[in-house]
Scaffold this active site. Structure first.
Site, PDB file in Angstrom:
ATOM      1  N   TYR A 123      10.492  38.060 -40.283  1.00  0.00           N
ATOM      2  CA  TYR A 123       9.897  39.386 -40.474  1.00  0.00           C
ATOM      3  C   TYR A 123       9.494  39.535 -41.938  1.00  0.00           C
ATOM      4  O   TYR A 123      10.325  39.381 -42.842  1.00  0.00           O
ATOM      5  CB  TYR A 123      10.866  40.483 -40.014  1.00  0.00           C
ATOM      6  CG  TYR A 123      10.980  40.475 -38.499  1.00  0.00           C
ATOM      7  CD1 TYR A 123      10.225  41.352 -37.731  1.00  0.00           C
ATOM      8  CD2 TYR A 123      11.768  39.538 -37.850  1.00  0.00           C
ATOM      9  CE1 TYR A 123      10.274  41.317 -36.355  1.00  0.00           C
ATOM     10  CE2 TYR A 123      11.824  39.487 -36.473  1.00  0.00           C
ATOM     11  CZ  TYR A 123      11.081  40.371 -35.731  1.00  0.00           C
ATOM     12  OH  TYR A 123      11.123  40.322 -34.364  1.00  0.00           O
ATOM     13  N   LYS A 137      16.063  26.795 -31.602  1.00  0.00           N
ATOM     14  CA  LYS A 137      14.995  25.805 -31.443  1.00  0.00           C
ATOM     15  C   LYS A 137      15.264  24.707 -32.472  1.00  0.00           C
ATOM     16  O   LYS A 137      14.363  24.296 -33.227  1.00  0.00           O
ATOM     17  CB  LYS A 137      13.633  26.504 -31.668  1.00  0.00           C
ATOM     18  CG  LYS A 137      12.417  25.665 -31.404  1.00  0.00           C
ATOM     19  CD  LYS A 137      11.981  25.672 -29.963  1.00  0.00           C
ATOM     20  CE  LYS A 137      10.760  24.779 -29.766  1.00  0.00           C
ATOM     21  NZ  LYS A 137      10.458  24.527 -28.365  1.00  0.00           N
ATOM     22  N   ASP A 158      12.812  28.265 -25.502  1.00  0.00           N
ATOM     23  CA  ASP A 158      11.804  28.277 -24.430  1.00  0.00           C
ATOM     24  C   ASP A 158      12.462  28.093 -23.062  1.00  0.00           C
ATOM     25  O   ASP A 158      12.072  28.724 -22.072  1.00  0.00           O
ATOM     26  CB  ASP A 158      10.718  27.212 -24.677  1.00  0.00           C
ATOM     27  CG  ASP A 158      11.256  25.924 -25.258  1.00  0.00           C
ATOM     28  OD1 ASP A 158      12.011  25.996 -26.244  1.00  0.00           O
ATOM     29  OD2 ASP A 158      10.948  24.850 -24.727  1.00  0.00           O
ATOM     30  N   ASP A 206      14.398  39.541 -30.344  1.00  0.00           N
ATOM     31  CA  ASP A 206      13.435  40.609 -30.084  1.00  0.00           C
ATOM     32  C   ASP A 206      12.701  40.327 -28.773  1.00  0.00           C
ATOM     33  O   ASP A 206      12.602  41.178 -27.880  1.00  0.00           O
ATOM     34  CB  ASP A 206      12.450  40.631 -31.267  1.00  0.00           C
ATOM     35  CG  ASP A 206      11.586  41.869 -31.291  1.00  0.00           C
ATOM     36  OD1 ASP A 206      11.834  42.771 -30.471  1.00  0.00           O
ATOM     37  OD2 ASP A 206      10.664  41.926 -32.120  1.00  0.00           O
ATOM     38  N   ASP A 220      13.372  42.007 -24.706  1.00  0.00           N
ATOM     39  CA  ASP A 220      12.347  42.709 -23.910  1.00  0.00           C
ATOM     40  C   ASP A 220      12.249  42.068 -22.524  1.00  0.00           C
ATOM     41  O   ASP A 220      12.115  42.764 -21.514  1.00  0.00           O
ATOM     42  CB  ASP A 220      10.971  42.621 -24.599  1.00  0.00           C
ATOM     43  CG  ASP A 220      10.697  43.840 -25.463  1.00  0.00           C
ATOM     44  OD1 ASP A 220      11.679  44.397 -26.011  1.00  0.00           O
ATOM     45  OD2 ASP A 220       9.520  44.236 -25.596  1.00  0.00           O
TER      46      ASP A 220
END
Ligand code: ATP
Length: 350
Positions: A127, A180, A213, A237, A241
């Site tokens: 961010y 990852k 993933d 984040d 969702d």
């Protein structure tokens, strides 16, 4: 008991769902004798109209002094250039390092029951406003090239991991670390190393590691196998969702931002300008976020009444959702925000 909650009604659907949430909290207060009081703190577009700023220093000081905060969604994209983003200011100012996002299936007829909680690191990662001492973490060396810095520190990874393992002790004793590190060997590698280190202090909690993933796919296949999920900021984040949608929709997805001394209840969703002012927003996410705040206060103060009140609100929301007549349009019904809040209050009072 005396508990002062700061209430920031926000923008868009914020004031409508905040009103519903306060009605439910007032009912819980009547049932459990919690000694709640509410301090209204101006924020967002209303604060800008009244005071010329979307978030004043005085408001920040009042939030710091409160026992807990209820922050409704903000329409920061509508703020004038240079106006503060209150949510970012609060997260940074109170060092709210854990973004806790539970996803629980509560709608009748859910094919598979899911009950997981994502512990998302909240202070660094990808961010632009969180990775640099000075300047932005995103920059353009040339018109055709853009770069972004992703900050990962051992201390931030360890504290979010510790929060996740502590939570797992009171749940199904399983933590899934999402990463990852096969590609981002140093940043996600450091995250994994920190999580494994913390796991050593929790021998009764199992740790599994899943690549991000694959996790996105596993959640769709069968989210019911997950308990506590810990991950870095942006993966958290996105996955939260996804998990929220799988559990019934964004309108049902609560969150709590937690630091060492402060907690802020905040729905996962935004200010939903497309339906603002029509009285049809789903208030569940903010109501459940407020319940998470009561639970946090109960654990912090060793006060079982607060924990009982939090559980009762959750149960009342699930009971209200069992009747499709209460469902707001996002759930396919024609119910209203106020009507849903009434149904929760009735269930609580029973
Ligand atoms: P923002 O920029 O503030 O995040 P947005 O519209 O881009 O606003 P959301 O507010 O999260 O993002 O909304 C995404 C979609 O979900 C919109 O169509 C919105 O109406 C819907 N939605 C979000 N929250 C709710 C809610 N509580 N009740 C009903 N619909 C909602």
């Amino acid at each position: 008991m005396a508990i002062d909650l700061a209430v920031l009604r926000g923008d868009g659907i914020g004031p409508e769902i905040a009103e519903a949430t306060l009605a439910v909290l007032a009912a819980a207060d009547r049932c459990f004798g919690l000694g709640l009081s509410f301090s209204e703190i101006p924020v967002g577009l209303a604060a800008f109209a009244a005071e010329g700023t979307t978030f004043s220093d005085a408001s920040e000081a009042r939030i710091r002094a409160a026992d807990g905060v209820i922050l409704a969604p903000l329409a920061t994209y509508e703020y004038a250039e240079g106006q503060p983003n209150p949510s970012a200011r609060i997260r940074r100012g109170l060092d709210l390092y854990a973004n806790i996002r539970p996803s629980v299936s509560r709608l009748p007829g859910a094919a598979r029951r899911m009950d997981l909680v994502i512990y998302r690191e909240n202070t660094e990662g990808f961010y632009a406003d969180r990775s640099m001492f000075a300047g932005s973490g995103e920059f353009m060396p040339s018109p055709d090239m853009a770069l972004a810095v992703r900050k990962i520190t051992r201390s931030a990874c360890e504290r979010i991991a510790r929060a996740a393992f502590e939570a797992a002790l009171h749940r199904r004793r399983k933590v899934t670390a999402v990463h990852k590190a096969n590609v981002l060997r140093q940043t996600d590698g450091l995250f994994l190393e920190a999580v494994r280190h913390v796991a050593g202090d929790y021998p009764t909690v199992s740790l599994e590691e899943v690549i991000v993933d694959a996790m996105a796919a596993h959640l769709v296949r069968d989210a019911s196998v997950y308990d506590v999920v810990v991950t870095t900021n942006m993966y958290g984040d996105i996955l939260s969702d996804e998990a929220g949608e799988l559990a019934g929709g964004l309108g049902l997805a609560p969150a709590l931002n937690v630091g060492a001394d402060h907690a802020v209840a905040q729905a996962v969703h935004g200010s939903a300008p497309d339906i603002a002012g029509r009285g049809i927003a789903n208030p569940v996410a903010l109501i459940l976020s407020a319940a998470l705040l009561l639970e946090w206060l109960g654990a912090r103060r060793g006060e079982p009444l607060l924990t009982d009140a939090a559980r009762a609100i959750e149960a009342a929301v699930t009971a209200a959702l069992a009747d499709p007549a209460t469902h707001t349009p996002d759930l396919g019904g024609d119910g209203t925000t106020a009507g849903f809040a009434d149904a929760v209050v009735r269930a609580l009072s029973r």
